[in-house]
Design an enzyme around this catalytic site. Structure first.
Site, PDB file in Angstrom:
ATOM      1  N   HIS A 162      -8.963  85.211  77.067  1.00 10.68           N
ATOM      2  CA  HIS A 162     -10.283  85.540  77.284  1.00 10.68           C
ATOM      3  C   HIS A 162     -10.847  84.567  78.453  1.00 10.68           C
ATOM      4  CE1 HIS A 162     -10.473  87.991  73.417  1.00 10.68           C
ATOM      5  NE2 HIS A 162     -10.396  88.880  74.391  1.00 10.68           N
ATOM      6  N   CYS A 249     -15.567  83.342  68.958  1.00 15.51           N
ATOM      7  CA  CYS A 249     -15.121  84.679  68.622  1.00 15.51           C
ATOM      8  C   CYS A 249     -15.873  85.057  67.252  1.00 15.51           C
ATOM      9  CB  CYS A 249     -13.635  84.710  68.461  1.00 15.51           C
ATOM     10  SG  CYS A 249     -12.814  83.815  69.735  1.00 15.51           S
TER      11      CYS A 249
HETATM   12  N1  GLY Z   1      -6.035  87.345  68.297  1.00 16.76           N
HETATM   13  C1  GLY Z   1      -7.155  87.482  69.116  1.00 16.76           C
HETATM   14  C2  GLY Z   1      -6.789  88.663  70.046  1.00 16.76           C
HETATM   15  O1  GLY Z   1      -5.869  88.731  70.237  1.00 16.76           O
HETATM   16  O2  GLY Z   1      -7.777  89.295  70.080  1.00 16.76           O
END
Ligand code: GLY
Length: 259
Positions: A162, A249
């Protein structure tokens, strides 16, 4: 300063089966992850945040990373459509909590968008064109938010999950970034601090009420930021780093009194 609320989500017992894209699988200690998640929630409370915990979605290993499911702004919330098909099932468990606070708009197919790709700097929303967020999704976000005065800026990136895996804010004018994954030309108005190359995931810090939260193991980055005068809080999130996740996150932070 407005009182912040954080939505969080309990850790799925299947966390070890999480999605992985750019890192290899390592054993994840579920009990340790639950412990670290509790510490994360307490850290937010210590920094003046009201913390709400949603129940885990046990079928969804990544469901504690609820940032990817929604963007909550003062005026409106955007319900995303994760690029990971496995993670699309997470969204329905988060929406009821969001609609208590905001009107919601939705990203539809063929658009994909994950909150981990959205870096908000005031009225600018930088969005990574990643393996999870596509051009259509970013365009839909721009159209949805244009009436509210937000500018959406696509940021080409590579080699990381991200945008916020490799770039987050230290203050309103400064970004901590691993520039090996990004073109610095995307951020002409900001001072850029390069994260030490062997601590790339340290670029995901969580800024809360003037404090920069960082994983306790990123010693070089901690020294660097302390030398620049940043107020830091450290926390161990080792089990979540193994899940290709970071501090941002695990919550959706917003001003519940706005809107
Ligand atoms: N494990 C975080 C993702 O792949 O979104």
């Amino acid at each position: 300063m407005p009182a912040l609320t954080a939505l969080t989500r309990a850790v799925s017992p299947r966390l070890a089966e999480c999605e992985l894209t750019f890192i290899g699988r390592q054993p994840i200690d579920y009990a340790a992850a639950v412990h670290q998640h509790t510490h994360y929630q307490q850290l937010l409370r210590d920094l003046g945040v009201k913390v709400i915990e949603l129940p885990a979605e046990d079928r969804c290993p990544d469901s504690c990373f609820l940032e990817d499911t929604a963007l909550v702004l003062d005026e409106v919330a955007i319900i995303t459509r994760p690029g990971s098909e496995a993670r699309r099932r997470e969204v329905s468990g988060v929406v009821p909590a969001i609609v208590e606070y905001r009107n919601v708009l939705q990203i539809d197919a063929p658009g994909t968008l994950e909150g981990g790709d959205i870096l908000r700097m005031g009225r600018n929303l930088f969005v990574g064109t990643s393996v999870r967020s596509n051009v259509q999704g970013i365009e839909m976000l721009g159209v949805a938010l244009q009436p509210f005065g937000y500018k959406v800026i696509a940021v080409p990136m590579q080699g990381a999950l991200h945008l916020k895996s490799v770039c987050t804010a230290l203050d309103d004018h400064t970004l901590l970034a691993d520039l090996r994954h990004l073109d610095p030309a995307a951020f002409p108005e900001y001072r850029l601090v390069q994260v030490p190359p062997d601590e790339s995931p340290a670029a995901n810090v969580l800024r809360v009420n003037g404090t920069v939260c960082i994983h306790a193991g990123f010693h070089k980055t901690i020294d660097l930021l302390q030398s620049q005068g940043y107020e830091l809080s450290t926390i161990n999130i080792s089990e979540f780093l193994k899940a290709e996740a970071g501090l941002t996150c695990m919550s959706i932070l917003f001003d519940a009194s706005a809107s």
